[in-house]
Motif scaffolding. Structure first.
Motif, short mmCIF file in Angstrom:
data_model
loop_
_atom_site.label_atom_id
_atom_site.label_comp_id
_atom_site.label_asym_id
_atom_site.label_seq_id
_atom_site.Cartn_x
_atom_site.Cartn_y
_atom_site.Cartn_z
N TYR A 280 30.35 43.80 45.32
CA TYR A 280 31.60 44.55 45.15
C TYR A 280 32.77 43.59 45.08
N HIS A 281 33.87 44.05 44.53
CA HIS A 281 35.12 43.30 44.58
C HIS A 281 36.29 44.26 44.64
N ILE A 282 37.42 43.75 45.08
CA ILE A 282 38.68 44.50 45.09
C ILE A 282 39.61 43.75 44.16
N GLN A 283 39.98 44.38 43.05
CA GLN A 283 40.63 43.64 41.98
C GLN A 283 41.62 44.53 41.23
N THR A 284 42.57 43.88 40.59
CA THR A 284 43.52 44.56 39.73
C THR A 284 42.82 45.10 38.49
N LYS A 285 43.19 46.32 38.10
CA LYS A 285 42.66 46.94 36.89
C LYS A 285 43.83 47.35 36.01
#
Length: 576
Positions: free
Chosen positions: A133-138
Motif C-alpha cells: 500500500y501507499h499514501i500518495q497524491t492523486k
C-alpha cells in the motif's frame, strides 16, 4: 502547541464559491486555501487532521499485514496502454509529455504500476500472498470540480493492492482488508455503512463501498433494517412487483393526450394511477467497429420508476451505450420524445422491459404519434414478448433481495472502496508466478482505496452545527484547547494554564493553549468554528473558587471541575 506560535486564520464568512457545509467550514476555519479549480493548499490546521487520518490508516493497514511503499505520481503511458486504460479512462486521466515527446499519466490510481512492480519481483508461489500500500497524491481531471475536498482534482488517497495464488486466497485478503476498513472507520469515530457495490470501470468480480452517513451525501444507500443486506443504488437488485401477469381485460385504444408528454400528466388526464403507465427510454449502442451498424434500444419502465444506468449497461449489447439524440428518436419512432412506445415503431428497435413492466397488463404507453397514447396495451396480444431485465432503481418499501424485510434508503458519502479484481490486470500485464507444480499461473489481485483528504469533508458533513465543525477527537486538529482569560495580564491565570498545559502534554494529550491575547468571545468563536472537541477555560474568578470550566464541543453549557482534578477529568473524557 501555543496558538501564538501556530497559524490560526479564521473567516467570519465563507467565500462565495463555497457550496456545501464542509467546503464553507473548512475555508472559514483556515484548513484549506484554494489555489485553482479543484486544487487546494492544505493549511497547517487542516494538515494536522490529514496527518491524524493517515496515522490511523497506517496503523490498521500495518496491523492487517500490508506493507507500505511509495509509487510515483507520474507514470509512463506504456503501462496504461498495456491494460487499455490509456484510451478508456477518458479526459479524467491527465496526460502529459516530457521534453522528448514521451507520454505520461498523472496517476489517478496505481494498478498498472504495482502490477509492473510485482511481475518483476514475485516469481514463486512461496512469495505469495503479498499486499502493498501507499499514501500518495492523486489527480483526476474532473469536468466540474466542486465541493472543496469532496470532489477536487488533486487529492490524497491510500491505495493497497493484494496478490494471491488463487481465488480463495484473494477472498481471504479481501476479507482482511474489509475488516481493516471497519476498524479504521470505527477509529475515526464516524457513523458509516459498508455496502455491496458495482465494480465499474476498475473491473473485477465483487466490491464494497464504505460510506459516511450524511444527509448531504451524493450517494443513495439501500439497506434492510431486518438483516445485514446493504448495497449502493447501482448494485441493489430491484424485485418485480407483480407476481404474475393478468390476462388482457381492455381493448387496445389510441387515446388523445394533447400536450401530455410526462407519465404523471397522462395518468392525471386519464384518471389512472401512475403505476398503470409505462415510460420509454431510448438508448443507442454505437457500432464497435468503424463501418458497423448502430443499434437503437427501447427500455421500458413503470411510470413511477427511474432507470438505473449501471444496470442498463449490463444488458447484453448495451455495455457502451449513450442516450439517443432527438434526431435518432424521430427517425425510429416518427415522433419527438413524450409519446414514444413499443407499438408501431418506424423501424425495428430492440425492446427490453423491466421485471415489473413485463408482468403488467392493460397498461398505458406512447402511441408514437404526437398527442396520443395507447391504453389497454398488453404483451403477447399487442406487443411481442420482451427481453426482461432488472432496469430500475429500488424504492423505499421494496422487498429486500435476501427476503428478510423491506428496503430503506439513506444518503452517504463514499470514502472507501474495496475490490476483488481477480486477473483483470495480471492477465493484461502477464503478471504470473510459478505454482506448486512449477507451472505459470496468473496472480489473483485485490485493490483497496480510502480517500484520505475526502474523509475531512465527509466527517464535517456528518458533524457540524451552527457554530462550526464538531470533530471526533481521534481526527481533530487538537484534542483540547485551553482558553485562559487574561493570560498576558494575570500571573495566576498564566501559572495555572502553564501547569495544566504541561500536565496534559505529559499525559500524551494533543493540547493547544490560546495565548494570543484575544477577547473571550473571539477565542470561543474561533475554537468552536475549528471544532476542537474539548475546551477548558481558566479564569481568575474560578481559580479563586478552586475550579476550572470544562465544555465539550457538543455540550450546551460548561461544567465546573476542581482545579486538581482537571487533567484526569480530561483524560477520562478522551478515553471515553
Amino acid at each position: 502547541m501555543r496558538a501564538s506560535r501556530f497559524f490560526v486564520s479564521t473567516l467570519k464568512e465563507a467565500p462565495s464559491d463555497a457550496e456545501i457545509v464542509s467546503h464553507k467550514l473548512m475555508m472559514r476555519a483556515g484548513m484549506i486555501k484554494r489555489l485553482g479549480s479543484g486544487i487546494y493548499s492544505y493549511m497547517p490546521m487542516g494538515l494536522r487532521v490529514i496527518r491524524k487520518v493517515e496515522a490511523i490508516v497506517r496503523e490498521e493497514m500495518n496491523r492487517a499485514g500490508a506493507i507500505e511503499m511509495l509509487m510515483p505520481v507520474v507514470q509512463p503511458a506504456e503501462l496504461w496502454q498495456e491494460t487499455g486504460r490509456w484510451d478508456k479512462m477518458g479526459p479524467e486521466l491527465m496526460r502529459v509529455k516530457d521534453r522528448h515527446g514521451r507520454d505520461y499519466a498523472i496517476q489517478p490510481t496505481s494498478e498498472e504500476v504495482i502490477t509492473d512492480v510485482v511481475r518483476t519481483e514475485i516469481k514463486s508461489y512461496r512469495q505469495l500472498p503479498v499486499n502493498f500500500y501507499h499514501i500518495q497524491t492523486k489527480f483526476r481531471d474532473e469536468r466540474r470540480p466542486r465541493f472543496g475536498l469532496m470532489r477536487g482534482r488533486e487529492f490524497t488517497m491510500k491505495d493497497a493492492y493484494s496478490f494471491d495464488r488463487d481465488v480463495e486466497g484473494m477472498q481471504r485478503s479481501y476479507q482482511l482488508m474489509y475488516d481493516a476498513y471497519v476498524a479504521i472507520f470505527n477509529r475515526f469515530g464516524l457513523q458509516f455503512r459498508a455496502v455491496a457495490a458495482d465494480n465499474g470501470a476498475i473491473g473485477g468480480s465483487g466490491s464494497h463501498e464504505f460510506h459516511v452517513i450524511a444527509d448531504t451525501g451524493e450517494d443513495a444507500l439501500v439497506y434492510c433494517s431486518g438483516s445485514d443486506f446493504a448495497a449502493n443504488m447501482e448494485a441493489a437488485e430491484a424485485p418485480g412487483l407483480l407476481a404474475q401477469r393478468q390476462p388482457p381485460s381492455q381493448p387496445l385504444t389510441k387515446t388523445p393526450t394533447p400536450g401530455k408528454t410526462r407519465c404523471e400528466d397522462v395518468a392525471e388526464l386519464l384518471g389512472l394511477p401512475l403505476s398503470q403507465t409505462v415510460k420509454s427510454v431510448v438508448l443507442m449502442a454505437d457500432a464497435a467497429e468503424e463501418g458497423g451498424e448502430k443499434q437503437l434500444w427501447l427500455l421500458l419502465l413503470r411510470g413511477d420508476h427511474e432507470l438505473n444506468e449501471v444496470k442498463a449497461s449490463k444488458v447484453p449489447g448495451l455495455g457502451q451505450f449513450r442516450f439517443a439524440s432527438e434526431t435518432e428518436i424521430v427517425e425510429a419512432f416518427g415522433t419527438t420524445p413524450g409519446y414514444l412506445g413499443p407499438i408501431g415503431t418506424a423501424r425495428p428497435v430492440k425492446i427490453v422491459a423491466d421485471r415489473t413492466v413485463a408482468n403488467m397488463n392493460d397498461f398505458v404507453c406512447g402511441a408514437n404519434e404526437a398527442g396520443f397514447h395507447y391504453t389497454g396495451a398488453n404483451w403477447g396480444r399487442d406487443i411481442p414478448e420482451p427481453v426482461v431485465c432488472d432496469l430500475r432503481n429500488v424504492v423505499e418499501g421494496d422487498a429486500s433481495p435476501d427476503g428478510k424485510g423491506v428496503l430503506a434508503i439513506q444518503r452517504g458519502i463514499e470514502v472507501g472502496h474495496v475490490f476483488q479484481l481477480g486477473t483483470r490486470y495480471s492477465a493484461d500485464m502477464k503478471a504470473t508466478f510459478l505454482d506448486v507444480n512449477g507451472k505459470p499461473a496468473l496472480m489473483q489481485m485485490g485493490c483497496y482505496g480510502i480517500g484520505i483528504t475526502r474523509i475531512l469533508g465527509a466527517a464535517i458533513e456528518q458533524n457540524f452545527d451552527d457554530k462550526g465543525i464538531v470533530w471526533p477527537a481521534s481526527i481533530a486538529p487538537f484534542e483540547v484547547v485551553l482558553c485562559p482569560m487574561g493570560y498576558d495580564r494575570s500571573a495566576m491565570v498564566k501559572e495555572e494554564t502553564d501547569r495544566l498545559y504541561a500536565a496534559l502534554q505529559a499525559a500524551g494529550v494533543d493540547v493547544i493553549v490560546d495565548d494570543r491575547g484575544e477577547r473571550p468571545g473571539v477565542m470561543f468563536a474561533d475554537w468552536e468554528l475549528i471544532g476542537v472537541p474539548h475546551r477548558v477555560v481558566i479564569g481568575e474568578r474560578g481559580l479563586k473558587d478552586g475550579s476550572l470550566e470544562y465544555q465539550g464541543r457538543r455540550d450546551a453549557a460548561a461544567t465546573p471541575v476542581a482545579l486538581a482534578d482537571m487533567a484526569e477529568f480530561i483524560r477520562g473524557k478522551l478515553q471515553a
